[in-house]
Design an enzyme around this catalytic site. Structure first.
Site, short mmCIF file in Angstrom:
data_model
loop_
_atom_site.label_atom_id
_atom_site.label_comp_id
_atom_site.label_asym_id
_atom_site.label_seq_id
_atom_site.Cartn_x
_atom_site.Cartn_y
_atom_site.Cartn_z
N ASN A 73 -105.38 -35.10 102.88
CA ASN A 73 -104.59 -36.06 103.65
C ASN A 73 -103.94 -35.25 104.78
OD1 ASN A 73 -102.91 -37.92 104.79
ND2 ASN A 73 -102.03 -38.65 102.87
N GLU A 82 -111.50 -37.59 102.27
CA GLU A 82 -110.32 -37.91 103.09
C GLU A 82 -109.52 -39.00 102.39
OE1 GLU A 82 -111.40 -39.29 106.98
OE2 GLU A 82 -109.32 -39.66 107.57
N TYR A 138 -95.15 -45.95 102.32
CA TYR A 138 -95.75 -44.90 101.50
C TYR A 138 -95.35 -44.95 100.02
CZ TYR A 138 -96.87 -43.10 106.12
OH TYR A 138 -97.36 -42.98 107.40
N PRO A 192 -98.42 -32.88 107.48
CA PRO A 192 -97.01 -32.97 107.83
C PRO A 192 -96.32 -34.24 107.33
CG PRO A 192 -98.38 -33.42 109.74
CD PRO A 192 -99.29 -32.91 108.65
N ASN A 193 -95.09 -34.05 106.92
CA ASN A 193 -94.17 -35.11 106.50
C ASN A 193 -94.46 -35.67 105.12
OD1 ASN A 193 -92.69 -35.12 109.04
ND2 ASN A 193 -94.51 -36.06 109.92
N ALA A 219 -100.60 -37.03 110.18
CA ALA A 219 -100.74 -37.32 111.62
C ALA A 219 -101.79 -36.44 112.30
CB ALA A 219 -99.39 -37.17 112.31
N HIS A 228 -105.81 -41.36 102.57
CA HIS A 228 -104.55 -41.81 103.18
C HIS A 228 -103.89 -42.80 102.24
CE1 HIS A 228 -105.59 -39.85 106.90
NE2 HIS A 228 -106.81 -40.35 106.75
N ARG A 261 -89.63 -41.04 102.47
CA ARG A 261 -90.14 -41.30 103.81
C ARG A 261 -90.72 -42.72 103.86
NH1 ARG A 261 -95.91 -39.10 106.12
NH2 ARG A 261 -95.68 -40.02 108.18
N ARG A 291 -103.00 -50.30 110.76
CA ARG A 291 -101.61 -50.20 111.23
C ARG A 291 -101.55 -50.44 112.74
NH1 ARG A 291 -98.98 -45.15 108.15
NH2 ARG A 291 -97.25 -45.72 109.54
#
Ligand code: DQA
Length: 143
Positions: free
Chosen positions: A74, A98, A23, A10-11, A77, A100, A18, A107
């Site tokens: 990825n 995986e 990012y 998502p997103n 969330a 990111h 964004r 973070r």
């Protein structure tokens, strides 16, 4: 050519717009083109997808399990709380990497510090921006 699915949660469709301070400015379409090109250079047939709907990602992961396709994931969330994604990743047969763009473990939000994907991942690449996707494809090409 080995087929690879690059799946985004998502997103991530709003990449470039964004929170670019986190990012970056590369758009999702640019990322998708880069992944296909990196894959071609590595002898991989890469398909890039993004969804804001968890069930759709689960269907893609289930298909990847059935067809024994390696996956770069990825999960955005969902990474941090979806046990359905955990179970789907656990069913994969071919390697899972995986990725990111940021490094969630560095973070401030504590919820980002755990991942349901990591237990099933052959490698975790985080904090290298979109270059992390290239590194993930290189990992799959090598292994
Ligand atoms: C992300 C990190 C996640 O914590 C976040 O929810 C995302 C993007 C990344 O690529 O850095 O949506 O997966």
């Amino acid at each position: 050519m080995t087929r690879v699915l690059v799946l985004n949660g998502p997103n991530l469709g709003r990449l470039g717009r964004r929170q670019p301070e986190i990012y970056g400015y590369t758009t999702y379409d640019e990322l998708a083109d880069l992944c296909v090109g990196w894959g071609r250079d590595l002898g991989l047939d890469v398909e890039v997808r993004q969804t804001n709907h968890e069930g759709e990602l689960l269907d893609w992961l289930n298909d990847a399990a059935d067809e024994e396709i390696p996956v770069v994931l990825n999960a955005a969330a969902w990474t941090h709380y979806s046990y359905a994604i955990y179970d789907a990743c656990g069913q994969l047969v071919a390697p899972l990497v995986e990725v990111h763009i940021s490094d969630p473990t560095q973070r401030p939000e504590v919820f980002r510090h755990s991942s349901v994907v990591t237990p099933h991942a052959a490698a975790v690449i985080a904090g290298y921006g979109i270059d992390g996707y290239r590194m993930a494809l290189e990992h799959l090409a090598r292994n």
